[in-house]
Design an enzyme around this catalytic site. Structure first.
Site, PDB file in Angstrom:
ATOM      1  N   SER A  69      35.046 -15.449  64.709  1.00  0.00           N
ATOM      2  CA  SER A  69      35.964 -15.269  63.577  1.00  0.00           C
ATOM      3  C   SER A  69      36.484 -13.842  63.515  1.00  0.00           C
ATOM      4  O   SER A  69      35.861 -12.915  64.027  1.00  0.00           O
ATOM      5  CB  SER A  69      35.264 -15.522  62.252  1.00  0.00           C
ATOM      6  OG  SER A  69      34.485 -16.644  62.293  1.00  0.00           O
TER       7      SER A  69
HETATM    8  N1  SAH Z   1      30.571 -17.932  63.211  1.00  0.00           N
HETATM    9  C1  SAH Z   1      30.869 -18.060  64.595  1.00  0.00           C
HETATM   10  C2  SAH Z   1      31.990 -19.054  64.690  1.00  0.00           C
HETATM   11  C3  SAH Z   1      32.071 -19.771  65.941  1.00  0.00           C
HETATM   12  S1  SAH Z   1      33.420 -20.969  65.998  1.00  0.00           S
HETATM   13  C4  SAH Z   1      31.306 -16.697  65.137  1.00  0.00           C
HETATM   14  O1  SAH Z   1      32.016 -15.992  64.439  1.00  0.00           O
HETATM   15  O2  SAH Z   1      30.958 -16.338  66.268  1.00  0.00           O
HETATM   16  C5  SAH Z   1      32.628 -22.399  65.329  1.00  0.00           C
HETATM   17  C6  SAH Z   1      31.378 -22.802  66.023  1.00  0.00           C
HETATM   18  O3  SAH Z   1      30.951 -24.033  65.457  1.00  0.00           O
HETATM   19  C7  SAH Z   1      31.521 -23.027  67.507  1.00  0.00           C
HETATM   20  O4  SAH Z   1      30.642 -22.191  68.194  1.00  0.00           O
HETATM   21  C8  SAH Z   1      31.171 -24.498  67.703  1.00  0.00           C
HETATM   22  O5  SAH Z   1      30.490 -24.731  68.901  1.00  0.00           O
HETATM   23  C9  SAH Z   1      30.315 -24.760  66.475  1.00  0.00           C
HETATM   24  N2  SAH Z   1      30.214 -26.158  66.037  1.00  0.00           N
HETATM   25  C10 SAH Z   1      31.220 -27.051  65.809  1.00  0.00           C
HETATM   26  N3  SAH Z   1      30.702 -28.235  65.413  1.00  0.00           N
HETATM   27  C11 SAH Z   1      29.345 -28.081  65.393  1.00  0.00           C
HETATM   28  C12 SAH Z   1      28.271 -28.944  65.076  1.00  0.00           C
HETATM   29  N4  SAH Z   1      28.436 -30.207  64.718  1.00  0.00           N
HETATM   30  N5  SAH Z   1      27.013 -28.446  65.149  1.00  0.00           N
HETATM   31  C13 SAH Z   1      26.797 -27.160  65.530  1.00  0.00           C
HETATM   32  N6  SAH Z   1      27.780 -26.310  65.855  1.00  0.00           N
HETATM   33  C14 SAH Z   1      29.040 -26.755  65.775  1.00  0.00           C
END
Ligand code: SAH
Length: 274
Positions: A112
């Site tokens: 993000s």
């Molecule tokens: N807060 C993180 C955001 C990553 S993007 C950062 O800033 O680094 C969103 C993340 O959600 C991704 O890594 C994706 O793999 C994860 N995601 C999506 N659906 C998911 C699920 N059902 N269970 C676990 N992770 C999930």
């Protein structure tokens, strides 16, 4: 003025991958280019952005200063923690660490934008006091999970869950290089592979739950794992998304308010994401 016209569509294009809250649109043209730490030049008829990459203490300091200046960060603790945990260790090599934009991290995911991390940290700050317990669903790079861990300290407990094993491995490596490494080693911070829609029962209930991907509805297990008196921050929606703040009262009832419009990747199955 030209910078404003040209910059915002670029942010929106990145935002399609992750989030572009309206708050950003408040900045004026000169402050935008300063804030984003970009210099623009013409390249093949289009725009070419020169951004900082690698790690830099002045980079993270000016990132936090700008977030303060534009009113995104008002909390001293949030400023301290975002300065302490170097975002440069969490973005892919060669990408811009301290620019206020999400960055692709592979597997159709992004880290993000800093203002989104700051916003979520501020919304959860009261529930991230030393000794408290937090869950980060969709932990991705581990940056926000690491910030949580620094805030609750060695007496607290922070769990990150992501369903992409390679991202979980990467997040562990990132944390190991950072100031949060000792918390990982001592076990007050842990990162796991799992379907975050089910939460993480082992350390429930949680004072704070953050969801880093947009759900179509609030997953019931996450509500169940939220402590009475606890708070969850979760983006809800598909194309149009809103960041929801959910407070669980002591009697177990729920109060919901909308913080802002956002754009996150979906909270979904691994197959759907890949
Ligand atoms: N807060 C993180 C955001 C990553 S993007 C950062 O800033 O680094 C969103 C993340 O959600 C991704 O890594 C994706 O793999 C994860 N995601 C999506 N659906 C998911 C699920 N059902 N269970 C676990 N992770 C999930």
């Amino acid at each position: 003025m030209r910078a404003q016209v040209l910059l915002f569509p670029t942010i929106t294009a990145y935002g399609r991958l992750y989030c572009a809250p309206r708050r950003l649109h408040r900045y004026n043209s000169s402050s935008s280019s300063q804030f984003l730490n970009l210099s623009l030049s013409r390249f093949s008829g289009g725009l070419f952005f020169h951004m900082e990459s690698g790690t830099s203490s002045s980079g993270k300091k000016s990132m936090v200063e700008n977030l303060k200046r534009y009113g995104v960060i008002s909390s001293k603790r949030v400023a301290q923690v975002m300065e302490a945990l170097d975002r440069g260790l969490f973005v892919p090599v060669g990408s811009s660490a301290y620019v206020d934009t999400p960055v692709p991290i592979g597997y159709n995911a992004t880290i993000s934008a800093p203002h989104m991390h700051a916003t979520c940290l501020q919304l959860l700050e009261d529930k991230l006091q030393p000794g408290m317990c937090a869950l980060d669903v969709g932990s991705g790079t581990g940056y926000l999970t690491g910030c949580f861990a620094l805030m609750v300290g060695a007496e607290g407990r922070v769990v990150g869950v992501d369903h992409i094993p390679e991202l979980v491995d990467m997040s562990i490596k990132n944390i190991e290089k950072s100031v949060a490494a000792s918390l990982l080693k001592k076990g007050s911070l842990s990162l796991h592979v799992g379907d975050g829609r089910k939460g993480w029962q082992e350390f429930a209930p949680y004072d704070a739950i953050h969801v880093g991907a947009a759900a179509s509805e609030i997953p019931q297990p996450l509500l169940d794992q939220l402590k009475p008196g606890g708070r969850m921050v979760i983006p809800l929606g598909t194309y149009f998304q809103e960041l929801k703040v959910i407070d669980k009262n002591e009697d177990g009832s729920i109060k919901v308010h909308t913080e802002t419009s956002v754009r996150y990747v979906p909270l979904t199955s691994r197959d759907e994401q890949l």
